[in-house]
Design a protein around this motif. Sequence first.
Motif, PDB file in Angstrom:
ATOM      1  N   PRO A 215       0.810  -1.217   0.000  1.00 34.44           N
ATOM      2  CA  PRO A 215       0.000   0.000   0.000  1.00 34.44           C
ATOM      3  C   PRO A 215       0.847   1.272   0.000  1.00 34.44           C
ATOM      4  CG  PRO A 215      -0.869  -1.597   1.549  1.00 34.44           C
ATOM      5  CD  PRO A 215       0.449  -2.127   1.089  1.00 34.44           C
ATOM      6  N   GLY A 216       0.329   2.288  -0.656  1.00 37.12           N
ATOM      7  CA  GLY A 216       1.008   3.570  -0.757  1.00 37.12           C
ATOM      8  C   GLY A 216       1.019   4.035  -2.193  1.00 37.12           C
ATOM      9  N   MET A 217       0.988   5.336  -2.404  1.00 38.16           N
ATOM     10  CA  MET A 217       0.941   5.922  -3.736  1.00 38.16           C
ATOM     11  C   MET A 217       2.353   6.074  -4.279  1.00 38.16           C
ATOM     12  SD  MET A 217      -1.627   7.151  -5.699  1.00 38.16           S
ATOM     13  CE  MET A 217      -2.837   8.045  -4.724  1.00 38.16           C
ATOM     14  N   GLY A 218       2.545   5.742  -5.555  1.00 42.56           N
ATOM     15  CA  GLY A 218       3.855   5.883  -6.176  1.00 42.56           C
ATOM     16  C   GLY A 218       3.719   6.295  -7.628  1.00 42.56           C
ATOM     17  N   LYS A 219       4.840   6.644  -8.241  1.00 45.09           N
ATOM     18  CA  LYS A 219       4.834   7.012  -9.654  1.00 45.09           C
ATOM     19  C   LYS A 219       6.092   6.468 -10.320  1.00 45.09           C
ATOM     20  CE  LYS A 219       7.149  11.520  -9.303  1.00 45.09           C
ATOM     21  NZ  LYS A 219       7.079  12.938  -9.643  1.00 45.09           N
ATOM     22  N   MET A 220       6.009   6.273 -11.638  1.00 42.93           N
ATOM     23  CA  MET A 220       7.169   5.845 -12.398  1.00 42.93           C
ATOM     24  C   MET A 220       8.050   7.043 -12.693  1.00 42.93           C
ATOM     25  SD  MET A 220       5.702   3.075 -15.137  1.00 42.93           S
ATOM     26  CE  MET A 220       7.364   2.752 -15.718  1.00 42.93           C
ATOM     27  N   LYS A 221       9.361   6.818 -12.691  1.00 39.89           N
ATOM     28  CA  LYS A 221      10.300   7.874 -13.042  1.00 39.89           C
ATOM     29  C   LYS A 221      11.317   7.317 -14.024  1.00 39.89           C
ATOM     30  CE  LYS A 221      11.878  10.864 -10.190  1.00 39.89           C
ATOM     31  NZ  LYS A 221      12.611  11.529  -9.073  1.00 39.89           N
ATOM     32  N   PHE A 222      11.712   8.154 -14.975  1.00 41.15           N
ATOM     33  CA  PHE A 222      12.751   7.788 -15.928  1.00 41.15           C
ATOM     34  C   PHE A 222      13.849   8.821 -15.813  1.00 41.15           C
ATOM     35  CE2 PHE A 222      14.945   7.693 -19.953  1.00 41.15           C
ATOM     36  CZ  PHE A 222      15.035   6.341 -20.232  1.00 41.15           C
ATOM     37  N   ILE A 223      15.069   8.383 -15.517  1.00 43.42           N
ATOM     38  CA  ILE A 223      16.186   9.293 -15.281  1.00 43.42           C
ATOM     39  C   ILE A 223      17.256   9.064 -16.342  1.00 43.42           C
ATOM     40  CG2 ILE A 223      17.976   9.991 -13.647  1.00 43.42           C
ATOM     41  CD1 ILE A 223      16.169   8.906 -11.412  1.00 43.42           C
ATOM     42  N   THR A 224      17.719  10.128 -16.963  1.00 45.99           N
ATOM     43  CA  THR A 224      18.799  10.042 -17.935  1.00 45.99           C
ATOM     44  C   THR A 224      20.130  10.288 -17.235  1.00 45.99           C
ATOM     45  OG1 THR A 224      17.367  10.818 -19.721  1.00 45.99           O
ATOM     46  CG2 THR A 224      19.743  10.992 -20.069  1.00 45.99           C
ATOM     47  N   MET A 225      21.108   9.410 -17.479  1.00 44.68           N
ATOM     48  CA  MET A 225      22.425   9.538 -16.861  1.00 44.68           C
ATOM     49  C   MET A 225      23.488   9.623 -17.953  1.00 44.68           C
ATOM     50  SD  MET A 225      22.054   6.762 -13.742  1.00 44.68           S
ATOM     51  CE  MET A 225      23.584   7.317 -12.983  1.00 44.68           C
ATOM     52  N   ASN A 226      24.437  10.519 -17.777  1.00 46.70           N
ATOM     53  CA  ASN A 226      25.532  10.647 -18.726  1.00 46.70           C
ATOM     54  C   ASN A 226      26.576   9.566 -18.480  1.00 46.70           C
ATOM     55  OD1 ASN A 226      24.464  12.996 -19.925  1.00 46.70           O
ATOM     56  ND2 ASN A 226      25.336  14.263 -18.282  1.00 46.70           N
ATOM     57  N   ALA A 227      27.232   9.141 -19.551  1.00 48.84           N
ATOM     58  CA  ALA A 227      28.287   8.135 -19.428  1.00 48.84           C
ATOM     59  C   ALA A 227      29.497   8.728 -18.699  1.00 48.84           C
ATOM     60  CB  ALA A 227      28.702   7.648 -20.810  1.00 48.84           C
ATOM     61  N   ASP A 228      30.179   7.899 -17.938  1.00 49.66           N
ATOM     62  CA  ASP A 228      31.389   8.303 -17.230  1.00 49.66           C
ATOM     63  C   ASP A 228      32.511   8.497 -18.250  1.00 49.66           C
ATOM     64  OD1 ASP A 228      33.618   8.649 -15.691  1.00 49.66           O
ATOM     65  OD2 ASP A 228      33.377   6.824 -14.505  1.00 49.66           O
ATOM     66  N   PRO A 229      33.008   9.719 -18.427  1.00 48.19           N
ATOM     67  CA  PRO A 229      34.050   9.953 -19.444  1.00 48.19           C
ATOM     68  C   PRO A 229      35.356   9.232 -19.132  1.00 48.19           C
ATOM     69  CG  PRO A 229      33.765  11.896 -18.047  1.00 48.19           C
ATOM     70  CD  PRO A 229      32.665  10.948 -17.678  1.00 48.19           C
ATOM     71  N   ASN A 230      35.545   8.819 -17.880  1.00 47.98           N
ATOM     72  CA  ASN A 230      36.788   8.144 -17.479  1.00 47.98           C
ATOM     73  C   ASN A 230      36.667   6.623 -17.502  1.00 47.98           C
ATOM     74  OD1 ASN A 230      38.100  10.656 -16.883  1.00 47.98           O
ATOM     75  ND2 ASN A 230      36.948  10.747 -14.960  1.00 47.98           N
ATOM     76  N   PHE A 231      35.493   6.127 -17.902  1.00 47.18           N
ATOM     77  CA  PHE A 231      35.298   4.676 -17.910  1.00 47.18           C
ATOM     78  C   PHE A 231      36.164   4.017 -18.979  1.00 47.18           C
ATOM     79  CE2 PHE A 231      33.154   0.999 -19.822  1.00 47.18           C
ATOM     80  CZ  PHE A 231      33.115   0.144 -18.719  1.00 47.18           C
ATOM     81  N   LYS A 232      36.789   2.911 -18.613  1.00 49.74           N
ATOM     82  CA  LYS A 232      37.580   2.134 -19.555  1.00 49.74           C
ATOM     83  C   LYS A 232      36.974   0.744 -19.656  1.00 49.74           C
ATOM     84  CE  LYS A 232      41.958   4.583 -18.920  1.00 49.74           C
ATOM     85  NZ  LYS A 232      43.403   4.460 -18.581  1.00 49.74           N
TER      86      LYS A 232
END
Length: 411
Positions: A215-232
């Motif tokens: 029980p409880g009210m909720g909503k869907m959320k869509f979040i955009t995330m930028n890629a980590d420029p330091n990821f290898k």
Amino acid sequence: MHPWERRLRDLSQLLKNCGDAYFSPDQFRQNTNQFLQTSRTVTFIIQKNKKEIPDYEGWYQSHVVAPWSADAAMKWAKDARNVVEKEGDLDMASALHVDLITSHDASQDVTISTTKSELLKSNIEKLVRHVLTVLPVASRDAAVLKIRRRWVANSFPSVELVHAMTYVYSRLYEVCRDLAIHLGGELDKSIPDPASLDPISNDVSRTRHIKLGQPGMGKMKFITMNADPNFKALPELQEIKDELEDSGGPTNLREAVELTAKMAKATFNQFGNHVPMLFLFDEKWKQIDFMSTAFADQADKFLFWRNAADRANYLRAFGFVWVGEFWIRNLKDRAGVSFRQLPIVGERLHVIGGDAKDEQCAVTWNIRRTTQDAKPFLEEVKEGEAYSDDGKYFFMFPMVAAMKAARKAGA
């Protein structure tokens, strides 16, 4: 930036304004009228600047005239703009809806509608109590009440209005993007991608959910995330990336699934798990969207796949590939028991793809451990044994239906 690109960027702001004003009828009316008027000027500006476009007549015929000629949504947008300019406001209607969700298939929903917000608000608790008395105990755990406000144009009543406008924006975005490529460049990066204006991520329909098992009210959320420029990337993943670039990418469903399976296997071998991933492709098997998620329960799965189907529709996706881990449960003696309470008898990682032509392809592994604390490893399952007991992946149905609907609308 070309003048038609500036106008497209203006249009993206008007679409966002429509969402922001969803519960303010007069402001919503104003922004909707302005969106429809502005949407038509994007192609007008392209036409006005045709001297700057090599082989303009051929390009415009193949990218605008031909693909839009039988597109119901684009025809509606054109006619609606004429109504706004020559007759007055677009004729719209609004209502509040309550849907009871118990599966991936929207056709199985139980819908209760009312145009009186005070009636809906005063009866939500009563409605929940009533649903709990008639819904089988085993179904309550994953069932969801979906409560939303809905605007429609009376001239296009089958499609929620902001969803229709998002579709229109998406088609205009495609035209401007392809024109940029035709001119030897790329679309200005300040212009929002249609996926970033997704009706769910902007909460434009003010959709709220009540999980009957929580029980409880909720909503869907869509979040955009930028890629980590330091990821290898891992060396094995880098090799796959190089292979992708050398080959020019997949050209059919099987190639898309097999390439994704290579990446999924390398990722799992490195980290011992794999987060859910969904890739959407166009008819040439170029990736047009990517999503990830984290499921808390079965209800989340119902909601995620319905949202994904909406995105596939307005982005006009042709195919998709899904990567995810899942439990195998014993379905014997299921009566009266919620799905999550059924005993787990196995664990798998699968990569499955489907397209608008009803083609399916899957690569599946059993997830094994030598001991409870040991790092898991993968054991490939033969394709004929990869499906569920009845040979179907039910979560695929909304996606495939949405892709087919998009093809039909633009046929």
